[in-house]
Design a protein around this motif. Structure first.
Motif, PDB file in Angstrom:
ATOM      1  N   VAL A  48       0.839  -1.202   0.000  1.00 50.70           N
ATOM      2  CA  VAL A  48       0.000   0.000   0.000  1.00 50.70           C
ATOM      3  C   VAL A  48       0.869   1.246   0.000  1.00 50.70           C
ATOM      4  CG1 VAL A  48      -1.645   1.332   1.362  1.00 50.70           C
ATOM      5  CG2 VAL A  48      -1.960  -1.120   1.100  1.00 50.70           C
ATOM      6  N   GLY A  49       1.941   1.236   0.819  1.00 49.02           N
ATOM      7  CA  GLY A  49       2.846   2.382   0.851  1.00 49.02           C
ATOM      8  C   GLY A  49       3.528   2.607  -0.485  1.00 49.02           C
ATOM      9  N   GLU A  50       3.925   1.528  -1.147  1.00 52.73           N
ATOM     10  CA  GLU A  50       4.554   1.648  -2.458  1.00 52.73           C
ATOM     11  C   GLU A  50       3.574   2.206  -3.488  1.00 52.73           C
ATOM     12  OE1 GLU A  50       5.805  -2.322  -3.072  1.00 52.73           O
ATOM     13  OE2 GLU A  50       7.475  -2.203  -1.626  1.00 52.73           O
ATOM     14  N   GLU A  51       2.341   1.783  -3.372  1.00 52.42           N
ATOM     15  CA  GLU A  51       1.301   2.277  -4.286  1.00 52.42           C
ATOM     16  C   GLU A  51       1.081   3.769  -4.091  1.00 52.42           C
ATOM     17  OE1 GLU A  51      -3.411   1.388  -4.794  1.00 52.42           O
ATOM     18  OE2 GLU A  51      -2.160  -0.266  -4.102  1.00 52.42           O
ATOM     19  N   LEU A  52       1.040   4.203  -2.830  1.00 51.43           N
ATOM     20  CA  LEU A  52       0.888   5.627  -2.532  1.00 51.43           C
ATOM     21  C   LEU A  52       2.076   6.415  -3.071  1.00 51.43           C
ATOM     22  CD1 LEU A  52      -0.464   8.024  -1.093  1.00 51.43           C
ATOM     23  CD2 LEU A  52       0.729   7.328   0.991  1.00 51.43           C
ATOM     24  N   ALA A  53       3.293   5.867  -2.912  1.00 49.70           N
ATOM     25  CA  ALA A  53       4.489   6.564  -3.395  1.00 49.70           C
ATOM     26  C   ALA A  53       4.437   6.744  -4.910  1.00 49.70           C
ATOM     27  CB  ALA A  53       5.738   5.786  -2.994  1.00 49.70           C
ATOM     28  N   ARG A  54       3.994   5.717  -5.629  1.00 49.27           N
ATOM     29  CA  ARG A  54       3.878   5.830  -7.093  1.00 49.27           C
ATOM     30  C   ARG A  54       2.862   6.908  -7.467  1.00 49.27           C
ATOM     31  NH1 ARG A  54       4.349   0.165  -6.839  1.00 49.27           N
ATOM     32  NH2 ARG A  54       2.087  -0.074  -6.830  1.00 49.27           N
ATOM     33  N   SER A  55       1.738   6.918  -6.765  1.00 47.11           N
ATOM     34  CA  SER A  55       0.701   7.906  -7.047  1.00 47.11           C
ATOM     35  C   SER A  55       1.215   9.324  -6.821  1.00 47.11           C
ATOM     36  CB  SER A  55      -0.523   7.633  -6.168  1.00 47.11           C
ATOM     37  OG  SER A  55      -1.495   8.640  -6.314  1.00 47.11           O
ATOM     38  N   ALA A  56       1.943   9.534  -5.713  1.00 49.98           N
ATOM     39  CA  ALA A  56       2.467  10.866  -5.406  1.00 49.98           C
ATOM     40  C   ALA A  56       3.508  11.290  -6.441  1.00 49.98           C
ATOM     41  CB  ALA A  56       3.076  10.877  -4.004  1.00 49.98           C
ATOM     42  N   LYS A  57       4.329  10.342  -6.885  1.00 40.41           N
ATOM     43  CA  LYS A  57       5.354  10.657  -7.888  1.00 40.41           C
ATOM     44  C   LYS A  57       4.722  11.133  -9.184  1.00 40.41           C
ATOM     45  CE  LYS A  57       9.421   8.645 -10.140  1.00 40.41           C
ATOM     46  NZ  LYS A  57      10.262   7.445 -10.267  1.00 40.41           N
ATOM     47  N   ILE A  58       3.632  10.480  -9.581  1.00 40.14           N
ATOM     48  CA  ILE A  58       2.939  10.889 -10.804  1.00 40.14           C
ATOM     49  C   ILE A  58       2.340  12.275 -10.640  1.00 40.14           C
ATOM     50  CG2 ILE A  58       0.914  10.394 -12.236  1.00 40.14           C
ATOM     51  CD1 ILE A  58       1.542   7.408 -11.828  1.00 40.14           C
ATOM     52  N   GLU A  59       1.714  12.529  -9.485  1.00 36.78           N
ATOM     53  CA  GLU A  59       1.078  13.832  -9.264  1.00 36.78           C
ATOM     54  C   GLU A  59       2.090  14.961  -9.233  1.00 36.78           C
ATOM     55  OE1 GLU A  59      -2.509  14.655  -6.928  1.00 36.78           O
ATOM     56  OE2 GLU A  59      -2.158  12.708  -6.011  1.00 36.78           O
ATOM     57  N   MET A  60       3.349  14.671  -8.896  1.00 36.45           N
ATOM     58  CA  MET A  60       4.350  15.731  -8.774  1.00 36.45           C
ATOM     59  C   MET A  60       5.218  15.875 -10.022  1.00 36.45           C
ATOM     60  SD  MET A  60       5.369  15.796  -4.733  1.00 36.45           S
ATOM     61  CE  MET A  60       5.338  14.032  -4.436  1.00 36.45           C
ATOM     62  N   ASP A  61       4.801  15.283 -11.122  1.00 41.24           N
ATOM     63  CA  ASP A  61       5.405  15.562 -12.417  1.00 41.24           C
ATOM     64  C   ASP A  61       4.279  16.031 -13.327  1.00 41.24           C
ATOM     65  OD1 ASP A  61       6.592  15.648 -14.908  1.00 41.24           O
ATOM     66  OD2 ASP A  61       7.830  13.868 -14.558  1.00 41.24           O
ATOM     67  N   LEU A  62       4.168  17.333 -13.488  1.00 37.92           N
ATOM     68  CA  LEU A  62       3.019  17.901 -14.191  1.00 37.92           C
ATOM     69  C   LEU A  62       3.047  17.607 -15.686  1.00 37.92           C
ATOM     70  CD1 LEU A  62       2.621  21.297 -12.298  1.00 37.92           C
ATOM     71  CD2 LEU A  62       1.481  19.110 -11.897  1.00 37.92           C
ATOM     72  N   ARG A  63       4.178  17.128 -16.206  1.00 32.70           N
ATOM     73  CA  ARG A  63       4.200  16.690 -17.607  1.00 32.70           C
ATOM     74  C   ARG A  63       3.303  15.468 -17.785  1.00 32.70           C
ATOM     75  NH1 ARG A  63      10.638  16.240 -17.846  1.00 32.70           N
ATOM     76  NH2 ARG A  63      10.053  15.094 -15.940  1.00 32.70           N
ATOM     77  N   LEU A  64       3.246  14.628 -16.760  1.00 29.57           N
ATOM     78  CA  LEU A  64       2.386  13.447 -16.849  1.00 29.57           C
ATOM     79  C   LEU A  64       0.917  13.842 -16.802  1.00 29.57           C
ATOM     80  CD1 LEU A  64       4.379  11.018 -14.514  1.00 29.57           C
ATOM     81  CD2 LEU A  64       4.448  11.207 -17.004  1.00 29.57           C
ATOM     82  N   GLU A  65       0.584  14.856 -16.021  1.00 29.20           N
ATOM     83  CA  GLU A  65      -0.796  15.341 -16.018  1.00 29.20           C
ATOM     84  C   GLU A  65      -1.151  15.935 -17.378  1.00 29.20           C
ATOM     85  OE1 GLU A  65      -3.751  18.486 -13.706  1.00 29.20           O
ATOM     86  OE2 GLU A  65      -1.906  17.832 -12.730  1.00 29.20           O
ATOM     87  N   ALA A  66      -0.208  16.668 -17.967  1.00 29.41           N
ATOM     88  CA  ALA A  66      -0.450  17.223 -19.299  1.00 29.41           C
ATOM     89  C   ALA A  66      -0.701  16.116 -20.309  1.00 29.41           C
ATOM     90  CB  ALA A  66       0.747  18.077 -19.734  1.00 29.41           C
ATOM     91  N   ALA A  67       0.052  15.028 -20.205  1.00 27.19           N
ATOM     92  CA  ALA A  67      -0.142  13.905 -21.123  1.00 27.19           C
ATOM     93  C   ALA A  67      -1.510  13.265 -20.924  1.00 27.19           C
ATOM     94  CB  ALA A  67       0.958  12.869 -20.909  1.00 27.19           C
ATOM     95  N   ALA A  68      -1.973  13.189 -19.663  1.00 28.75           N
ATOM     96  CA  ALA A  68      -3.302  12.635 -19.394  1.00 28.75           C
ATOM     97  C   ALA A  68      -4.392  13.510 -20.013  1.00 28.75           C
ATOM     98  CB  ALA A  68      -3.516  12.502 -17.886  1.00 28.75           C
ATOM     99  N   ILE A  69      -4.232  14.825 -19.917  1.00 25.11           N
ATOM    100  CA  ILE A  69      -5.205  15.734 -20.533  1.00 25.11           C
ATOM    101  C   ILE A  69      -5.242  15.520 -22.040  1.00 25.11           C
ATOM    102  CG2 ILE A  69      -5.769  18.159 -20.964  1.00 25.11           C
ATOM    103  CD1 ILE A  69      -4.411  18.826 -18.285  1.00 25.11           C
ATOM    104  N   ALA A  70      -4.052  15.405 -22.636  1.00 26.69           N
ATOM    105  CA  ALA A  70      -3.991  15.232 -24.089  1.00 26.69           C
ATOM    106  C   ALA A  70      -4.634  13.914 -24.515  1.00 26.69           C
ATOM    107  CB  ALA A  70      -2.534  15.286 -24.545  1.00 26.69           C
ATOM    108  N   GLU A  71      -4.399  12.847 -23.750  1.00 24.81           N
ATOM    109  CA  GLU A  71      -4.981  11.555 -24.097  1.00 24.81           C
ATOM    110  C   GLU A  71      -6.502  11.592 -23.995  1.00 24.81           C
ATOM    111  OE1 GLU A  71      -4.828   6.828 -22.719  1.00 24.81           O
ATOM    112  OE2 GLU A  71      -3.318   8.244 -21.985  1.00 24.81           O
ATOM    113  N   MET A  72      -7.023  12.170 -22.905  1.00 29.87           N
ATOM    114  CA  MET A  72      -8.476  12.244 -22.786  1.00 29.87           C
ATOM    115  C   MET A  72      -9.057  13.171 -23.839  1.00 29.87           C
ATOM    116  SD  MET A  72     -10.962  12.794 -19.512  1.00 29.87           S
ATOM    117  CE  MET A  72     -10.955  11.026 -19.160  1.00 29.87           C
TER     118      MET A  72
END
Length: 505
Positions: A185-209
């Motif tokens: 569970v802790g590892e899963e949370l760490a992965r989630s936080a890492k994704i949220e703190m790289d805004l390029r990945l959020e931009a890619a999610a917006i583009a995909e949707m």
């Protein structure tokens, strides 16, 4: 490092005890050590009580708020009561200084802010990880600039180490902690936080949707301004519209609130079932309504995915509930590996019948999705099923979107609203051509496809016959008399199938 982690854990334990987070725990059922610890913790509990665990996590800071929000999606770990408490956590903080924000933008994009923006205003929203500023590009376009908080990566890295230490200690001394897989569970949370703190990945999610929904009427996502986006900065077009939380503003602008409710639920189901990629944080503050009634989603830090296999089995389970074929529905669970083969198919079919049958004669307004979800979660525990995070995100988001729709329209009929989306997906993907094409993609070779074709054809023929039979039955029924029952079945089955699918190893 370990010593600092222990000090952090001791501080967190003190705050949790002080805020009464341990009050709901029945210490009598615990071993001697934890029972003594809980007894001592209650000696320092504040008598005025409060929101218990959620209130304590808010006091501990943004990393703990994120932990609580994450655990709110893991009802399988924390239970229904704790998850409900945690779902009230608010991810809001005072904004940091605009001068710091401007410097962060310049450092990330490598240019003076005046060369990128004609205007750069103050913060309009602030959360634990980032805040948003309204700005204007040189070409006159209004934009939203999302900027990570200074030092947020270090703060989260430190707290995540503390969570990992707590998980290791828990699993070392507690069989229950090992069963719940706290380290995972802790590892899963760490992965989630890492994704949220790289805004390029959020931009890619917006583009995909955006690509997925470009032809959808009534829904869209903001455009990404890529030249003003980096790891710590995300720039998108500014959305002029009312947030869905502003009911009075929506009414004053003469929006059709019942129509908006239908659009919200249909958009979510379309993304999940058609695309397998959905916005997993669709609360009212992240949904805006433009003047023409178009729904616009923002904040793509948390996204969910469903593979084609999960979507196919979801549809088969759904159709089994609709047809009241609980034996076949149970078999699908076992074929997919969702239920261990050490369990009984007949017993599982009986459990599904116990949940599915009572909704048969209820009207849509009498069926509570939250109650259905809770019932199936209780049943799945009896059959040793484990949970996959992305499917928990699906069920959590479905409940949230239902709440959004009912807030817009207290008489909202979710079941009837979702029927067209679900029916279209089943018709398009579970016919013979769709089944064989899907099998070919998954198997990878002609020989392996050929091996499975007879079974695929048999299942496809059975589904096609079911649809033909259902259509004939529908023509013979009196539509007005049975409408409430049939529409209730459609999405009563959706809600049950979502949770059933979530119980995966």
């Amino acid at each position: 490092m370990f010593g600092r982690d222990l000090i952090s854990l001791m501080r967190a334990g003190y705050v949790l005890a002080r805020e009464g987070a341990f009050a709901p725990v029945d210490a009598r059922a615990l071993p001697a050590g934890p029972r003594t610890a809980i007894t001592l913790a209650r000696l320092i509990e504040r008598r005025e009580g409060g929101r218990r665990l959620a209130g304590a996590l808010e006091r501990l800071g943004p990393s703990y708020v994120k932990l609580g929000q994450f655990l709110a999606t893991r009802r399988d770990l924390v239970g229904q009561r704790v998850a409900t408490d945690l779902s009230s956590l608010q991810d809001r903080l005072p904004p940091f200084d605009t001068r710091e924000a401007r410097k962060a933008v310049e450092d990330e994009l490598g240019q003076p802010i005046e060369e990128m923006f004609a205007e750069f205003g103050g913060p309009v929203a602030a959360a634990s990880i980032a805040q948003v500023h309204k700005a204007r590009l040189k070409d006159g376009r209004a934009v939203a600039v999302k900027i990570l908080r200074p030092g947020v990566e270090r703060r989260f890295a430190r707290d995540l180490r503390t969570f990992a230490t707590a998980a290791r200690l828990g699993e070392a001394f507690s069989g229950e902690a090992r069963r719940l897989r706290l380290k995972a569970v802790g590892e899963e949370l760490a992965r989630s936080a890492k994704i949220e703190m790289d805004l390029r990945l959020e931009a890619a999610a917006i583009a995909e949707m955006g690509e997925n929904t470009k032809d959808d009427a009534g829904f869209r996502v903001p455009a990404v301004i890529w030249e003003a986006t980096g790891r710590r900065v995300l720039t998108t077009e500014w959305i002029d519209g009312h947030p869905m939380s502003d009911l009075e503003g929506l009414r004053a602008s003469h929006h059709d609130l019942p129509k908006l409710a239908v659009n919200a639920i249909q958009s979510f189901l379309r993304h999940a079932m058609r695309d397998g990629f959905f916005h997993a944080d669709m609360h009212p503050g992240n949904l805006f309504v433009e003047p023409d009634g178009t729904l616009v989603a923002v904040d793509f830090g948390i996204m969910g995915r469903l593979g084609s296999r999960e979507r196919t089995f979801l549809a088969e389970i759904l159709w089994g509930f609709i047809r009241q074929d609980y034996r076949r529905t149970a078999e699908v669970h076992f074929e997919a590996g969702y239920v261990p083969h050490t369990q009984s198919v007949d017993d599982f079919a009986q459990a599904l019948r116990a949940i599915g049958t009572p909704i048969r004669d209820q009207s849509a307004s009498d069926i509570s999705m939250a109650r259905l979800l809770a019932q199936l979660l209780e049943v799945t525990e009896l059959f040793s099923m484990r949970t996959r995070p992305e499917l928990l995100l699906l069920q959590k988001t479905m409940v949230v979107v239902e709440g959004v729709a009912r807030n817009l329209d207290p008489r909202f009929d979710m079941w009837a609203s979702a029927e067209p989306v679900v029916g279209e997906w089943i018709a398009r993907n579970l016919g013979p051509a769709g089944r064989i094409a899907g099998a070919a993609d998954g198997l990878g070779t002609v020989a392996r496809v050929a091996q499975h074709v007879p079974n695929l054809l048999q299942r496809a023929e059975r589904l096609a016959q079911d649809f033909a039979d259902a259509a004939e039955e529908g023509r013979l029924r009196e539509r007005q008399t049975n409408r409430c029952r049939d529409t209730a079945l459609w999405i009563g089955a959706v809600s049950l199938a979502v949770i059933a699918l979530a119980q995966v190893f």
